[in-house]
Design a protein around this motif. Structure first.
Motif, PDB file in Angstrom:
ATOM      1  N   TYR A  75      77.742   0.593  47.608  1.00  0.00           N
ATOM      2  CA  TYR A  75      78.806   0.512  48.612  1.00  0.00           C
ATOM      3  C   TYR A  75      78.493  -0.583  49.636  1.00  0.00           C
ATOM      4  CZ  TYR A  75      80.290   5.011  46.773  1.00  0.00           C
ATOM      5  OH  TYR A  75      80.713   6.008  45.944  1.00  0.00           O
ATOM      6  N   LYS A  76      79.508  -0.890  50.418  1.00  0.00           N
ATOM      7  CA  LYS A  76      79.325  -1.836  51.515  1.00  0.00           C
ATOM      8  C   LYS A  76      78.796  -1.066  52.716  1.00  0.00           C
ATOM      9  CE  LYS A  76      82.864  -5.095  50.106  1.00  0.00           C
ATOM     10  NZ  LYS A  76      84.077  -5.824  50.528  1.00  0.00           N
ATOM     11  N   ILE A  77      77.819  -1.658  53.382  1.00  0.00           N
ATOM     12  CA  ILE A  77      77.215  -1.026  54.556  1.00  0.00           C
ATOM     13  C   ILE A  77      77.311  -1.970  55.750  1.00  0.00           C
ATOM     14  CG2 ILE A  77      75.662   0.490  53.250  1.00  0.00           C
ATOM     15  CD1 ILE A  77      73.417  -1.544  53.672  1.00  0.00           C
ATOM     16  N   CYS A  78      77.184  -1.406  56.954  1.00  0.00           N
ATOM     17  CA  CYS A  78      77.299  -2.207  58.175  1.00  0.00           C
ATOM     18  C   CYS A  78      76.118  -3.178  58.317  1.00  0.00           C
ATOM     19  CB  CYS A  78      77.385  -1.295  59.402  1.00  0.00           C
ATOM     20  SG  CYS A  78      75.871  -0.362  59.734  1.00  0.00           S
ATOM     21  N   SER A  79      76.276  -4.147  59.185  1.00  0.00           N
ATOM     22  CA  SER A  79      75.232  -5.159  59.404  1.00  0.00           C
ATOM     23  C   SER A  79      73.926  -4.529  59.879  1.00  0.00           C
ATOM     24  CB  SER A  79      75.700  -6.192  60.421  1.00  0.00           C
ATOM     25  OG  SER A  79      76.746  -6.950  59.867  1.00  0.00           O
ATOM     26  N   GLU A  80      74.025  -3.527  60.726  1.00  0.00           N
ATOM     27  CA  GLU A  80      72.832  -2.851  61.234  1.00  0.00           C
ATOM     28  C   GLU A  80      72.019  -2.239  60.080  1.00  0.00           C
ATOM     29  OE1 GLU A  80      71.781   1.163  63.814  1.00  0.00           O
ATOM     30  OE2 GLU A  80      73.711   0.194  64.150  1.00  0.00           O
ATOM     31  N   CYS A  81      72.693  -1.520  59.191  1.00  0.00           N
ATOM     32  CA  CYS A  81      72.015  -0.896  58.048  1.00  0.00           C
ATOM     33  C   CYS A  81      71.491  -1.955  57.076  1.00  0.00           C
ATOM     34  CB  CYS A  81      72.954   0.061  57.323  1.00  0.00           C
ATOM     35  SG  CYS A  81      73.315   1.568  58.245  1.00  0.00           S
ATOM     36  N   TYR A  82      72.300  -3.005  56.865  1.00  0.00           N
ATOM     37  CA  TYR A  82      71.894  -4.072  55.947  1.00  0.00           C
ATOM     38  C   TYR A  82      70.637  -4.775  56.464  1.00  0.00           C
ATOM     39  CZ  TYR A  82      72.529  -7.617  52.341  1.00  0.00           C
ATOM     40  OH  TYR A  82      72.352  -8.436  51.253  1.00  0.00           O
ATOM     41  N   ASP A  83      70.607  -5.057  57.764  1.00  0.00           N
ATOM     42  CA  ASP A  83      69.440  -5.712  58.360  1.00  0.00           C
ATOM     43  C   ASP A  83      68.199  -4.817  58.283  1.00  0.00           C
ATOM     44  OD1 ASP A  83      71.011  -7.900  58.893  1.00  0.00           O
ATOM     45  OD2 ASP A  83      71.325  -7.398  61.015  1.00  0.00           O
ATOM     46  N   LEU A  84      68.399  -3.513  58.480  1.00  0.00           N
ATOM     47  CA  LEU A  84      67.295  -2.565  58.343  1.00  0.00           C
ATOM     48  C   LEU A  84      66.761  -2.583  56.917  1.00  0.00           C
ATOM     49  CD1 LEU A  84      65.549  -0.223  59.494  1.00  0.00           C
ATOM     50  CD2 LEU A  84      67.399   1.328  58.777  1.00  0.00           C
ATOM     51  N   LEU A  85      67.670  -2.591  55.972  1.00  0.00           N
ATOM     52  CA  LEU A  85      67.288  -2.644  54.564  1.00  0.00           C
ATOM     53  C   LEU A  85      66.501  -3.918  54.256  1.00  0.00           C
ATOM     54  CD1 LEU A  85      67.776  -1.061  51.874  1.00  0.00           C
ATOM     55  CD2 LEU A  85      69.679  -2.612  51.483  1.00  0.00           C
ATOM     56  N   VAL A  86      66.969  -5.043  54.773  1.00  0.00           N
ATOM     57  CA  VAL A  86      66.286  -6.323  54.557  1.00  0.00           C
ATOM     58  C   VAL A  86      64.874  -6.282  55.143  1.00  0.00           C
ATOM     59  CG1 VAL A  86      66.275  -8.770  55.225  1.00  0.00           C
ATOM     60  CG2 VAL A  86      68.370  -7.719  54.359  1.00  0.00           C
ATOM     61  N   SER A  87      64.707  -5.636  56.286  1.00  0.00           N
ATOM     62  CA  SER A  87      63.388  -5.605  56.923  1.00  0.00           C
ATOM     63  C   SER A  87      62.420  -4.644  56.223  1.00  0.00           C
ATOM     64  CB  SER A  87      63.516  -5.240  58.407  1.00  0.00           C
ATOM     65  OG  SER A  87      63.914  -3.893  58.557  1.00  0.00           O
ATOM     66  N   ILE A  88      62.934  -3.584  55.615  1.00  0.00           N
ATOM     67  CA  ILE A  88      62.060  -2.575  54.996  1.00  0.00           C
ATOM     68  C   ILE A  88      61.895  -2.779  53.491  1.00  0.00           C
ATOM     69  CG2 ILE A  88      61.847  -0.101  54.479  1.00  0.00           C
ATOM     70  CD1 ILE A  88      62.994   0.471  57.230  1.00  0.00           C
ATOM     71  N   ALA A  89      63.008  -3.046  52.802  1.00  0.00           N
ATOM     72  CA  ALA A  89      62.970  -3.177  51.338  1.00  0.00           C
ATOM     73  C   ALA A  89      63.947  -4.271  50.901  1.00  0.00           C
ATOM     74  CB  ALA A  89      63.310  -1.843  50.684  1.00  0.00           C
ATOM     75  N   PRO A  90      63.612  -5.538  51.151  1.00  0.00           N
ATOM     76  CA  PRO A  90      64.550  -6.630  50.871  1.00  0.00           C
ATOM     77  C   PRO A  90      64.999  -6.719  49.411  1.00  0.00           C
ATOM     78  CG  PRO A  90      62.353  -7.476  51.380  1.00  0.00           C
ATOM     79  CD  PRO A  90      62.337  -6.021  51.664  1.00  0.00           C
ATOM     80  N   GLU A  91      64.153  -6.285  48.485  1.00  0.00           N
ATOM     81  CA  GLU A  91      64.528  -6.326  47.070  1.00  0.00           C
ATOM     82  C   GLU A  91      65.700  -5.398  46.755  1.00  0.00           C
ATOM     83  OE1 GLU A  91      61.678  -2.989  47.578  1.00  0.00           O
ATOM     84  OE2 GLU A  91      61.704  -5.036  48.299  1.00  0.00           O
TER      85      GLU A  91
END
Length: 195
Positions: free
Chosen positions: A155-171
Protein backbone atom coordinates in the motif's frame (compact mmCIF):
# COMPACT_ATOMS: atom_id res chain seq x y z
CA UNK A 1 18.22 -40.25 4.19
CA UNK A 2 21.04 -39.95 6.65
CA UNK A 3 24.69 -39.75 5.69
CA UNK A 4 25.24 -43.26 7.06
CA UNK A 5 22.39 -44.75 5.00
CA UNK A 6 23.66 -42.91 1.89
CA UNK A 7 27.13 -44.38 2.47
CA UNK A 8 25.61 -47.81 3.09
CA UNK A 9 23.54 -47.65 -0.10
CA UNK A 10 26.57 -46.47 -2.06
CA UNK A 11 28.68 -49.24 -0.57
CA UNK A 12 26.06 -51.84 -1.50
CA UNK A 13 25.85 -50.45 -5.02
CA UNK A 14 29.61 -50.55 -5.59
CA UNK A 15 29.82 -54.20 -4.52
CA UNK A 16 27.21 -55.33 -7.08
CA UNK A 17 28.26 -56.99 -10.31
CA UNK A 18 27.66 -55.19 -13.61
CA UNK A 19 24.77 -57.53 -14.37
CA UNK A 20 23.13 -56.79 -11.00
CA UNK A 21 23.53 -53.05 -11.60
CA UNK A 22 21.95 -53.26 -15.08
CA UNK A 23 19.02 -55.31 -13.75
CA UNK A 24 18.50 -52.96 -10.79
CA UNK A 25 18.54 -49.86 -13.02
CA UNK A 26 16.17 -51.57 -15.45
CA UNK A 27 13.70 -52.40 -12.69
CA UNK A 28 13.93 -49.33 -10.45
CA UNK A 29 15.69 -46.61 -12.46
CA UNK A 30 18.99 -44.96 -11.67
CA UNK A 31 19.54 -44.81 -7.90
CA UNK A 32 19.43 -41.29 -6.47
CA UNK A 33 21.54 -40.06 -3.60
CA UNK A 34 19.96 -37.84 -0.96
CA UNK A 35 16.49 -38.45 -2.38
CA UNK A 36 14.76 -37.18 0.80
CA UNK A 37 16.81 -33.98 0.77
CA UNK A 38 16.03 -33.35 -2.90
CA UNK A 39 12.35 -33.98 -2.22
CA UNK A 40 12.35 -31.39 0.56
CA UNK A 41 14.15 -28.71 -1.49
CA UNK A 42 12.09 -28.90 -4.68
CA UNK A 43 14.49 -31.25 -6.46
CA UNK A 44 17.76 -29.63 -5.41
CA UNK A 45 20.54 -30.68 -3.05
CA UNK A 46 20.66 -28.54 0.09
CA UNK A 47 24.31 -27.64 -0.51
CA UNK A 48 23.25 -25.86 -3.74
CA UNK A 49 20.61 -23.67 -2.06
CA UNK A 50 21.35 -20.00 -1.36
CA UNK A 51 17.97 -19.15 0.23
CA UNK A 52 14.59 -20.74 0.82
CA UNK A 53 11.12 -19.61 1.83
CA UNK A 54 8.26 -21.63 3.27
CA UNK A 55 4.97 -21.78 1.40
CA UNK A 56 3.49 -19.50 4.06
CA UNK A 57 6.19 -16.88 3.43
CA UNK A 58 5.66 -17.00 -0.35
CA UNK A 59 1.93 -16.41 0.20
CA UNK A 60 2.56 -13.12 2.02
CA UNK A 61 1.83 -9.92 0.07
CA UNK A 62 5.36 -8.54 0.49
CA UNK A 63 8.47 -9.68 -1.33
CA UNK A 64 11.23 -11.00 0.89
CA UNK A 65 14.23 -8.81 0.11
CA UNK A 66 16.58 -11.70 0.99
CA UNK A 67 15.28 -13.47 -2.12
CA UNK A 68 16.07 -10.45 -4.28
CA UNK A 69 19.59 -10.36 -2.82
CA UNK A 70 20.04 -14.10 -3.44
CA UNK A 71 18.88 -13.77 -7.06
CA UNK A 72 21.42 -10.99 -7.56
CA UNK A 73 24.20 -13.19 -6.14
CA UNK A 74 26.53 -14.30 -8.96
CA UNK A 75 26.35 -17.90 -7.70
CA UNK A 76 22.57 -18.15 -8.16
CA UNK A 77 21.40 -20.00 -11.25
CA UNK A 78 17.61 -20.24 -10.90
CA UNK A 79 14.50 -19.65 -8.84
CA UNK A 80 12.38 -22.73 -8.14
CA UNK A 81 8.78 -22.48 -6.95
CA UNK A 82 6.45 -25.13 -5.57
CA UNK A 83 3.57 -26.03 -7.90
CA UNK A 84 1.33 -26.33 -4.81
CA UNK A 85 1.15 -22.54 -4.60
CA UNK A 86 -1.37 -20.36 -6.38
CA UNK A 87 0.09 -18.33 -9.25
CA UNK A 88 -1.19 -15.07 -7.67
CA UNK A 89 1.24 -15.72 -4.79
CA UNK A 90 4.23 -16.72 -6.93
CA UNK A 91 3.84 -14.14 -9.69
CA UNK A 92 5.73 -11.42 -7.76
CA UNK A 93 8.79 -13.70 -7.52
CA UNK A 94 8.51 -14.72 -11.18
CA UNK A 95 8.52 -11.03 -12.17
CA UNK A 96 11.48 -10.40 -9.88
CA UNK A 97 13.45 -13.26 -11.48
CA UNK A 98 12.65 -11.94 -14.97
CA UNK A 99 13.73 -8.43 -13.97
CA UNK A 100 17.04 -9.70 -12.60
CA UNK A 101 17.54 -12.00 -15.58
CA UNK A 102 17.39 -15.36 -13.80
CA UNK A 103 15.31 -18.29 -15.04
CA UNK A 104 12.58 -19.74 -12.88
CA UNK A 105 10.73 -23.04 -12.85
CA UNK A 106 7.58 -24.21 -11.12
CA UNK A 107 7.82 -27.82 -9.93
CA UNK A 108 4.49 -29.66 -9.83
CA UNK A 109 5.80 -33.18 -9.21
CA UNK A 110 4.15 -34.94 -6.28
CA UNK A 111 7.52 -36.15 -4.97
CA UNK A 112 8.41 -32.57 -3.94
CA UNK A 113 6.20 -32.47 -0.87
CA UNK A 114 7.44 -30.28 1.97
CA UNK A 115 6.68 -26.90 3.49
CA UNK A 116 9.30 -25.28 1.21
CA UNK A 117 7.67 -23.00 -1.35
CA UNK A 118 10.67 -21.33 -2.99
CA UNK A 119 14.40 -21.90 -3.34
CA UNK A 120 17.21 -20.01 -5.04
CA UNK A 121 19.64 -22.62 -6.34
CA UNK A 122 23.15 -22.63 -7.75
CA UNK A 123 24.56 -25.08 -10.29
CA UNK A 124 27.28 -26.02 -7.80
CA UNK A 125 27.66 -26.44 -4.07
CA UNK A 126 27.62 -23.15 -2.13
CA UNK A 127 27.47 -24.70 1.36
CA UNK A 128 25.46 -21.92 3.02
CA UNK A 129 24.65 -22.99 6.58
CA UNK A 130 21.51 -20.93 7.21
CA UNK A 131 19.36 -20.93 4.07
CA UNK A 132 16.01 -20.31 5.78
CA UNK A 133 14.84 -16.69 5.77
CA UNK A 134 13.57 -15.19 9.02
CA UNK A 135 9.87 -14.31 9.08
CA UNK A 136 9.53 -10.78 7.69
CA UNK A 137 7.12 -9.64 10.41
CA UNK A 138 9.42 -10.85 13.21
CA UNK A 139 12.50 -9.25 11.67
CA UNK A 140 10.85 -5.86 11.12
CA UNK A 141 9.24 -5.87 14.59
CA UNK A 142 12.66 -6.60 16.10
CA UNK A 143 14.00 -3.57 14.17
CA UNK A 144 11.31 -1.39 15.77
CA UNK A 145 8.63 -1.00 13.08
CA UNK A 146 5.01 -1.00 14.19
CA UNK A 147 2.76 -3.94 13.39
CA UNK A 148 0.45 -1.64 11.39
CA UNK A 149 3.32 -0.38 9.22
CA UNK A 150 4.59 -3.92 8.62
CA UNK A 151 1.12 -5.05 7.53
CA UNK A 152 0.82 -2.05 5.17
CA UNK A 153 3.14 -3.69 2.62
CA UNK A 154 1.74 -3.28 -0.88
CA UNK A 155 0.00 0.00 0.00
CA UNK A 156 0.89 3.66 -0.17
CA UNK A 157 2.10 5.11 3.11
CA UNK A 158 2.66 8.68 4.33
CA UNK A 159 6.04 10.42 4.05
CA UNK A 160 6.64 10.08 7.79
CA UNK A 161 6.22 6.28 7.69
CA UNK A 162 8.18 6.00 4.43
CA UNK A 163 11.10 7.98 5.89
CA UNK A 164 11.03 5.81 9.02
CA UNK A 165 11.13 2.73 6.83
CA UNK A 166 14.08 4.13 4.85
CA UNK A 167 15.99 4.82 8.07
CA UNK A 168 15.35 1.39 9.65
CA UNK A 169 15.01 -1.05 6.73
CA UNK A 170 15.73 0.68 3.40
CA UNK A 171 15.62 -2.60 1.46
CA UNK A 172 11.92 -2.88 2.39
CA UNK A 173 10.92 0.15 0.30
CA UNK A 174 10.37 -2.30 -2.57
CA UNK A 175 7.17 -3.32 -0.76
CA UNK A 176 5.72 0.18 -0.24
CA UNK A 177 4.82 3.31 -2.18
CA UNK A 178 4.65 6.87 -0.87
CA UNK A 179 1.30 8.70 -0.75
CA UNK A 180 1.38 11.71 -3.06
CA UNK A 181 -0.57 14.96 -3.09
CA UNK A 182 -3.29 13.62 -5.39
CA UNK A 183 -3.76 10.55 -3.16
CA UNK A 184 -4.34 12.79 -0.15
CA UNK A 185 -6.81 15.01 -2.06
CA UNK A 186 -8.84 11.93 -3.02
CA UNK A 187 -9.00 10.93 0.64
CA UNK A 188 -6.49 8.09 0.66
CA UNK A 189 -4.91 7.69 4.09
CA UNK A 190 -1.84 5.96 5.39
CA UNK A 191 -2.92 2.46 6.49
CA UNK A 192 -0.21 2.50 9.16
CA UNK A 193 -2.15 5.23 11.00
CA UNK A 194 -5.65 3.80 10.51
CA UNK A 195 -7.55 2.76 13.61
Amino acid sequence: MTKESNNSALGTWTTKSELEKVVTVGMHGVPEIKQGEKSAYLGEFKERILRSLTKEQVEEAAIYTEIKQALEDKRSAKLILSGDLDNKNTEKYQKLARKIGKPFVVRHDQKYKSDIGLVIASNEAVEIEDIEVEQRQEKLARLGLSDQLIKSAGYKICSECYDLLVSIAPEETVNYDRLNFLDRITGEKCPAHSD
